[in-house]
Design an enzyme around this catalytic site. Structure first.
Site, PDB file in Angstrom:
ATOM      1  N   GLY A  46      52.414 -56.212  39.749  1.00  0.00           N
ATOM      2  CA  GLY A  46      51.578 -57.119  40.745  1.00  0.00           C
ATOM      3  C   GLY A  46      51.288 -56.168  41.795  1.00  0.00           C
ATOM      4  O   GLY A  46      51.900 -55.103  42.151  1.00  0.00           O
ATOM      5  N   GLN A  51      48.680 -53.689  50.297  1.00  0.00           N
ATOM      6  CA  GLN A  51      49.425 -52.598  49.840  1.00  0.00           C
ATOM      7  C   GLN A  51      48.576 -51.314  49.739  1.00  0.00           C
ATOM      8  O   GLN A  51      49.168 -50.397  49.842  1.00  0.00           O
ATOM      9  CB  GLN A  51      50.291 -52.749  48.469  1.00  0.00           C
ATOM     10  CG  GLN A  51      51.202 -53.887  48.737  1.00  0.00           C
ATOM     11  CD  GLN A  51      51.882 -54.329  47.399  1.00  0.00           C
ATOM     12  OE1 GLN A  51      51.417 -54.996  46.423  1.00  0.00           O
ATOM     13  NE2 GLN A  51      53.085 -53.519  47.132  1.00  0.00           N
ATOM     14  N   CYS A  94      59.226 -53.518  44.196  1.00  0.00           N
ATOM     15  CA  CYS A  94      58.068 -53.615  44.951  1.00  0.00           C
ATOM     16  C   CYS A  94      57.382 -52.082  45.169  1.00  0.00           C
ATOM     17  O   CYS A  94      58.145 -51.354  45.318  1.00  0.00           O
ATOM     18  CB  CYS A  94      58.284 -54.170  46.167  1.00  0.00           C
ATOM     19  SG  CYS A  94      56.742 -54.421  47.131  1.00  0.00           S
ATOM     20  N   LEU A  95      56.065 -52.161  44.594  1.00  0.00           N
ATOM     21  CA  LEU A  95      55.664 -50.857  44.758  1.00  0.00           C
ATOM     22  C   LEU A  95      55.597 -50.170  46.295  1.00  0.00           C
ATOM     23  O   LEU A  95      55.428 -49.104  46.495  1.00  0.00           O
ATOM     24  CB  LEU A  95      54.022 -50.608  44.350  1.00  0.00           C
ATOM     25  CG  LEU A  95      54.064 -50.932  43.039  1.00  0.00           C
ATOM     26  CD1 LEU A  95      52.637 -51.083  42.410  1.00  0.00           C
ATOM     27  CD2 LEU A  95      54.674 -49.857  41.942  1.00  0.00           C
ATOM     28  N   HIS A 136      55.794 -63.395  45.072  1.00  0.00           N
ATOM     29  CA  HIS A 136      56.070 -62.105  45.588  1.00  0.00           C
ATOM     30  C   HIS A 136      54.919 -61.661  46.480  1.00  0.00           C
ATOM     31  O   HIS A 136      54.680 -61.175  47.320  1.00  0.00           O
ATOM     32  CB  HIS A 136      56.667 -61.107  44.525  1.00  0.00           C
ATOM     33  CG  HIS A 136      56.834 -59.913  45.020  1.00  0.00           C
ATOM     34  ND1 HIS A 136      58.097 -59.037  45.062  1.00  0.00           N
ATOM     35  CD2 HIS A 136      56.025 -59.002  45.416  1.00  0.00           C
ATOM     36  CE1 HIS A 136      58.029 -58.011  45.540  1.00  0.00           C
ATOM     37  NE2 HIS A 136      56.563 -57.771  45.779  1.00  0.00           N
ATOM     38  N   GLU A 137      53.715 -61.794  45.522  1.00  0.00           N
ATOM     39  CA  GLU A 137      52.322 -61.261  46.027  1.00  0.00           C
ATOM     40  C   GLU A 137      51.730 -61.873  47.200  1.00  0.00           C
ATOM     41  O   GLU A 137      51.325 -61.495  48.034  1.00  0.00           O
ATOM     42  CB  GLU A 137      51.612 -61.055  44.681  1.00  0.00           C
ATOM     43  CG  GLU A 137      52.104 -60.180  43.458  1.00  0.00           C
ATOM     44  CD  GLU A 137      52.283 -58.854  43.836  1.00  0.00           C
ATOM     45  OE1 GLU A 137      51.947 -58.182  44.944  1.00  0.00           O
ATOM     46  OE2 GLU A 137      53.169 -58.289  43.387  1.00  0.00           O
ATOM     47  N   HIS A 140      53.276 -60.994  50.124  1.00  0.00           N
ATOM     48  CA  HIS A 140      52.592 -59.692  50.795  1.00  0.00           C
ATOM     49  C   HIS A 140      51.245 -60.142  51.700  1.00  0.00           C
ATOM     50  O   HIS A 140      51.369 -59.479  52.668  1.00  0.00           O
ATOM     51  CB  HIS A 140      52.018 -58.949  49.745  1.00  0.00           C
ATOM     52  CG  HIS A 140      53.048 -57.832  49.197  1.00  0.00           C
ATOM     53  ND1 HIS A 140      53.654 -57.052  49.855  1.00  0.00           N
ATOM     54  CD2 HIS A 140      53.433 -57.861  47.886  1.00  0.00           C
ATOM     55  CE1 HIS A 140      54.430 -56.289  48.983  1.00  0.00           C
ATOM     56  NE2 HIS A 140      54.396 -56.795  47.942  1.00  0.00           N
TER      57      HIS A 140
HETATM   58 NI    NI Z   1      55.712 -55.961  46.144  1.00  0.00          NI
END
Ligand code: NI
Length: 176
Positions: A46, A51, A94-95, A136-137, A140
């Site tokens: 995701g 991000q 998470c990236l 989660h997204e 963000h």
């Molecule tokens: Ni993330």
């Protein structure tokens, strides 16, 4: 194919709340294509536009596992309209928090209202990994990271590890 740079904590841009999309146009489609390329290359399941430094309410998700074919999902202006009382726990990564993982408890199921890649209103009933990923997204988009759910001690431990890794990373790349 365009791979964009992924911002990592503690970049203050990750804490800015993203703005709704007024119109799904060619620019938004290009943005989603870039996000998907970036997510697959990372790799991740995701990615939120914030991000890659774009503060728009857009997320892409693909929870398909090898050897299943890719199953990209596009969510514009996603809104959670219902969550279950029952919870589930996944080990999240998470990236924007490279190589950091923690068990996070969230509602097991959620219903989401959003616009698809063609600007059409959609409604999705999600559960399990997909429901966790969507939550989660969407976090963000509101400037929230999964470490915000941890105790102060655990959170500062992860932040310290990240800062240390960043310093080492920089010194690796100075070539005279
Ligand atoms: Ni993330």
């Amino acid at each position: 194919m365009t791979i964009r740079q992924i911002l990592t904590e503690p970049d203050p841009q990750l804490r800015i709340k993203s703005k709704p999309i007024q119109k799904v146009d060619a620019d938004i489609k290009k943005l989603m294509k870039d996000m998907l390329d970036t997510m697959y290359a990372a790799p991740g399941i995701g990615l939120a536009a914030v991000q890659i430094g774009v503060h728009k309410r857009v997320i892409v998700i693909d929870t398909a596992k090898e050897p299943e074919p890719n199953n990209p999902m596009y969510f514009i202006n996603p809104e959670i309209v219902w969550t279950s009382q029952t919870k589930c726990t996944f080990e999240e990564g998470c990236l924007s928090l490279p190589k950091q993982f923690a068990e996070i408890e969230r509602p097991e199921k959620c219903h989401v209202k959003y616009l698809d890649q063609n600007g059409k209103e959609q409604f999705l009933k999600a559960e399990g990994l997909l429901a966790t990923c969507i939550q989660h997204e969407i976090d963000h988009l509101n400037g929230i990271l999964f470490i915000d759910y941890l105790s102060k001690l655990k959170k500062s431990f992860i932040l310290k590890k990240l800062l240390k890794a960043k310093k080492e990373d920089v010194s690796d790349h100075i070539n005279f």
